[in-house]
Scaffold this motif. Sequence first.
Motif, PDB file in Angstrom:
ATOM      1  N   HIS A  29       0.876  -1.215  -0.091  1.00  0.00           N
ATOM      2  CA  HIS A  29      -0.047   0.006  -0.175  1.00  0.00           C
ATOM      3  C   HIS A  29       0.973   1.123  -0.135  1.00  0.00           C
ATOM      4  O   HIS A  29       1.979   1.156   0.807  1.00  0.00           O
ATOM      5  CB  HIS A  29      -0.864  -0.066   1.062  1.00  0.00           C
ATOM      6  N   ASP A  68      -5.140   2.219   7.698  1.00  0.00           N
ATOM      7  CA  ASP A  68      -4.240   2.331   6.769  1.00  0.00           C
ATOM      8  C   ASP A  68      -3.814   0.652   6.264  1.00  0.00           C
ATOM      9  O   ASP A  68      -3.860   0.675   5.217  1.00  0.00           O
ATOM     10  CB  ASP A  68      -2.649   2.909   6.811  1.00  0.00           C
ATOM     11  N   VAL A  91      -7.175  -0.533   4.506  1.00  0.00           N
ATOM     12  CA  VAL A  91      -7.142  -0.322   3.076  1.00  0.00           C
ATOM     13  C   VAL A  91      -6.237  -0.895   2.175  1.00  0.00           C
ATOM     14  O   VAL A  91      -6.395  -1.377   1.244  1.00  0.00           O
ATOM     15  CB  VAL A  91      -6.879   1.482   2.936  1.00  0.00           C
ATOM     16  N   LYS A  97      -8.091  -3.511  -0.216  1.00  0.00           N
ATOM     17  CA  LYS A  97      -7.944  -2.943  -1.617  1.00  0.00           C
ATOM     18  C   LYS A  97      -6.591  -2.815  -1.839  1.00  0.00           C
ATOM     19  O   LYS A  97      -5.993  -1.664  -2.178  1.00  0.00           O
ATOM     20  CB  LYS A  97      -8.788  -1.767  -1.776  1.00  0.00           C
TER      21      LYS A  97
END
Length: 292
Positions: free
Chosen positions: A241, A276, A279, A283
């Motif tokens: 990420h 965080d 996410v 995704k």
Amino acid sequence: MSPVISARGVHKHYGKKMALDNINVQIDAGKVVGLIGPNGAGKTSLLKGILGLAPVAGELTVLGMNPQRERVKLLEQVSFIADTATLPRWIKVRELIAYTEVVHPRFSRAQCMVFLANTDIQLNDKVQQLSKGMVTQLHLALIMAIDSKLLVLDEPTLGLDILYRKQFYERLLNDYYDAQKTIVITTHQVEEIEAILTDLIFINQGKLVLNSSMDEIANTYVELHVDAHYKEHALAHNPIHVRNLLGGFGMLYEGAHHQRDSLAALGRLATPSLSDLFVAKVKPQMFVQGGV
């Protein structure tokens, strides 16, 4: 000691939609577990299965009981707070407390009064006179005054202001929680429960995305705060990420123990926040391939 919740191969269909897809979870006594997922991820289906509100396929036991076949007995040991508090509008607060005391043998009037002491709710108030936030406060006080082995909180502080939300979670730990109790919390306000969790479960599209203790998370995931000049060097270490920061980037890595020294040479290392991490796991392609 047997687990409080044990799920093996749990699945649930609504027509062609797979709400739960082969869920395997074990939750032991004394845990405070965050069950996190986007809308429609399967959280509600799993909670309904745990509470015996809806059937699920696979093996599921709660406090050693089958939630469907032994629901009445199970609910003597389980408390549940839904995201919308619904109480009879005509009843007075003192009457509601008295009624709860009669129908539930594990209810403590004294504990309920402790929870109500820091609110503006008066014993002679009728529910219909209370604001939405006050109704939620009353509902929380009633449920948390029941000495249950399992407490399930589904968006428990929805509609409350930030001060009461903070007070609620502090009281949850100080006045309610002990090593014999287990708490499962679902919420979209992940940052507010981060400090009280012992374990974390992420669910997305009916699948388990993460199931880990908070200690394991701290050892498995690291975020690098890196200056824009070192962006390409940091990307070469394959973050899961990437987010923009002022003048640089935050890059999150999984299982990066062997890379910590080389990552530290590029910038500052930190433990990622739950939001965080969420996410990144739910995704994972959103930012890495999205052109940072």
